[in-house]
Design a protein around this motif. Structure first.
Motif, PDB file in Angstrom:
ATOM      1  N   UNK A  69     -21.492 -40.373 -47.611  1.00 11.17           N
ATOM      2  CA  UNK A  69     -21.035 -40.784 -46.279  1.00 11.17           C
ATOM      3  C   UNK A  69     -21.041 -39.607 -45.304  1.00 11.17           C
ATOM      4  N   UNK A  70     -21.064 -39.904 -44.000  1.00 12.70           N
ATOM      5  CA  UNK A  70     -20.873 -38.835 -43.014  1.00 12.70           C
ATOM      6  C   UNK A  70     -19.530 -38.141 -43.255  1.00 12.70           C
ATOM      7  N   UNK A  71     -19.386 -36.892 -42.850  1.00 16.08           N
ATOM      8  CA  UNK A  71     -18.192 -36.095 -43.210  1.00 16.08           C
ATOM      9  C   UNK A  71     -16.851 -36.759 -42.902  1.00 16.08           C
ATOM     10  N   UNK A  72     -16.670 -37.282 -41.710  1.00 23.15           N
ATOM     11  CA  UNK A  72     -15.373 -37.884 -41.365  1.00 23.15           C
ATOM     12  C   UNK A  72     -15.125 -39.148 -42.188  1.00 23.15           C
ATOM     13  N   UNK A  73     -16.173 -39.912 -42.426  1.00 19.79           N
ATOM     14  CA  UNK A  73     -16.043 -41.124 -43.234  1.00 19.79           C
ATOM     15  C   UNK A  73     -15.782 -40.764 -44.691  1.00 19.79           C
ATOM     16  N   UNK A  74     -16.397 -39.684 -45.157  1.00 21.04           N
ATOM     17  CA  UNK A  74     -16.159 -39.234 -46.532  1.00 21.04           C
ATOM     18  C   UNK A  74     -14.688 -38.905 -46.743  1.00 21.04           C
ATOM     19  N   UNK A  75     -14.100 -38.217 -45.795  1.00 18.18           N
ATOM     20  CA  UNK A  75     -12.680 -37.888 -45.882  1.00 18.18           C
ATOM     21  C   UNK A  75     -11.828 -39.149 -45.910  1.00 18.18           C
ATOM     22  N   UNK A  76     -12.183 -40.123 -45.054  1.00 15.35           N
ATOM     23  CA  UNK A  76     -11.425 -41.379 -45.024  1.00 15.35           C
ATOM     24  C   UNK A  76     -11.587 -42.157 -46.322  1.00 15.35           C
ATOM     25  N   UNK A  77     -12.791 -42.139 -46.903  1.00 18.95           N
ATOM     26  CA  UNK A  77     -13.018 -42.818 -48.180  1.00 18.95           C
ATOM     27  C   UNK A  77     -12.182 -42.189 -49.298  1.00 18.95           C
ATOM     28  N   UNK A  78     -12.170 -40.863 -49.353  1.00 20.41           N
ATOM     29  CA  UNK A  78     -11.353 -40.173 -50.365  1.00 20.41           C
ATOM     30  C   UNK A  78      -9.866 -40.488 -50.188  1.00 20.41           C
ATOM     31  N   UNK A  79      -9.409 -40.469 -48.930  1.00 13.68           N
ATOM     32  CA  UNK A  79      -7.991 -40.739 -48.670  1.00 13.68           C
ATOM     33  C   UNK A  79      -7.629 -42.156 -49.094  1.00 13.68           C
ATOM     34  N   UNK A  80      -8.468 -43.126 -48.758  1.00 13.54           N
ATOM     35  CA  UNK A  80      -8.203 -44.516 -49.137  1.00 13.54           C
ATOM     36  C   UNK A  80      -8.224 -44.677 -50.647  1.00 13.54           C
ATOM     37  N   UNK A  81      -9.206 -44.069 -51.293  1.00  9.42           N
ATOM     38  CA  UNK A  81      -9.303 -44.155 -52.759  1.00  9.42           C
ATOM     39  C   UNK A  81      -8.063 -43.561 -53.421  1.00  9.42           C
ATOM     40  N   UNK A  82      -7.605 -42.423 -52.922  1.00 11.32           N
ATOM     41  CA  UNK A  82      -6.412 -41.782 -53.499  1.00 11.32           C
ATOM     42  C   UNK A  82      -5.169 -42.640 -53.296  1.00 11.32           C
ATOM     43  N   UNK A  83      -5.018 -43.209 -52.097  1.00 10.08           N
ATOM     44  CA  UNK A  83      -3.859 -44.052 -51.837  1.00 10.08           C
ATOM     45  C   UNK A  83      -3.868 -45.306 -52.717  1.00 10.08           C
ATOM     46  N   UNK A  84      -5.044 -45.911 -52.885  1.00  9.54           N
ATOM     47  CA  UNK A  84      -5.142 -47.095 -53.735  1.00  9.54           C
ATOM     48  C   UNK A  84      -4.882 -46.752 -55.198  1.00  9.54           C
ATOM     49  N   UNK A  85      -5.377 -45.601 -55.633  1.00  9.89           N
ATOM     50  CA  UNK A  85      -5.156 -45.182 -57.021  1.00  9.89           C
ATOM     51  C   UNK A  85      -3.679 -44.912 -57.293  1.00  9.89           C
TER      52      UNK A  85
END
Length: 182
Positions: A69-85
């Motif tokens: 993903x683009x850098x800002x989207x990558x950060x958002x994807x990681x944050x969402x994945x961590x919160x869901x986990x």
């Protein structure tokens, strides 16, 4: 030099300069980085749909597709994945992705279907298709504008030359013959 050449040259030069300016303005998208970012987002959504259809849990699938993903989207994807986990509620967990262009609808759909990744996969596919379709429409619009800009020098240069070299001699020749008959 004939009068046609003396008047045609400045008109042709002005038409060529105007066409060059129009083509240069419409040749490139306003922000080429935006096009590349949207294409990367579409491919990330395609990969996410494939991961979810393969049976991956949503947090794992988000982590798997984040590096593309683009850098800002990558950060958002990681944050969402961590919160869901960590077991966060769906609405706050998907909030980082809701702020990203192209992912807001995915976040809303994911909040509604918090348990199943199958419904989320079809939403991701649909979003990727719409992003690509939108880029295709924009490219067609730019091509149409370029075609209109190219018609300008043809109309301003070749049409007067056609009349001066093709139609005018015929009309003058016919006028001379008709004048001799009267």
């Amino acid at each position: 030099m004939s009068a046609t050449v003396l008047t045609g040259f400045p008109v042709g030069l002005a038409a060529g300069a105007g066409s060059w300016w129009l083509l240069r303005r419409s040749r490139h998208p306003k922000n080429p980085d935006d096009v590349a970012e949207r294409l990367r987002s579409a491919s990330v959504l395609d990969m996410l749909a494939a991961c979810l259809r393969a049976g991956m849990p949503v947090p794992t699938a988000l982590e798997a597709v984040a590096p593309g993903a683009p850098p800002a989207t990558e950060t958002a994807l990681h944050a969402t994945a961590n919160l869901l986990a960590l077991g966060a509620d769906p609405a706050p967990a998907w909030a980082p992705l809701r702020a990203r262009t192209g992912f807001a609808e995915l976040a809303v759909a994911a909040t509604r279907t918090a348990r199943s990744g199958a419904a989320l996969a079809s939403t991701a596919d649909d979003l990727a298709r719409r992003i690509r379709d939108g880029l295709g429409v924009e490219a067609e619009e730019r091509a149409e504008r370029a075609g209109v800009a190219l018609a300008l020098p043809v109309g301003l240069c070749f049409l007067p030359a056609f009349f001066a070299l093709g139609v005018l001699p015929v009309v003058l020749g016919l006028a001379g013959r008709i004048g001799g008959l009267l």
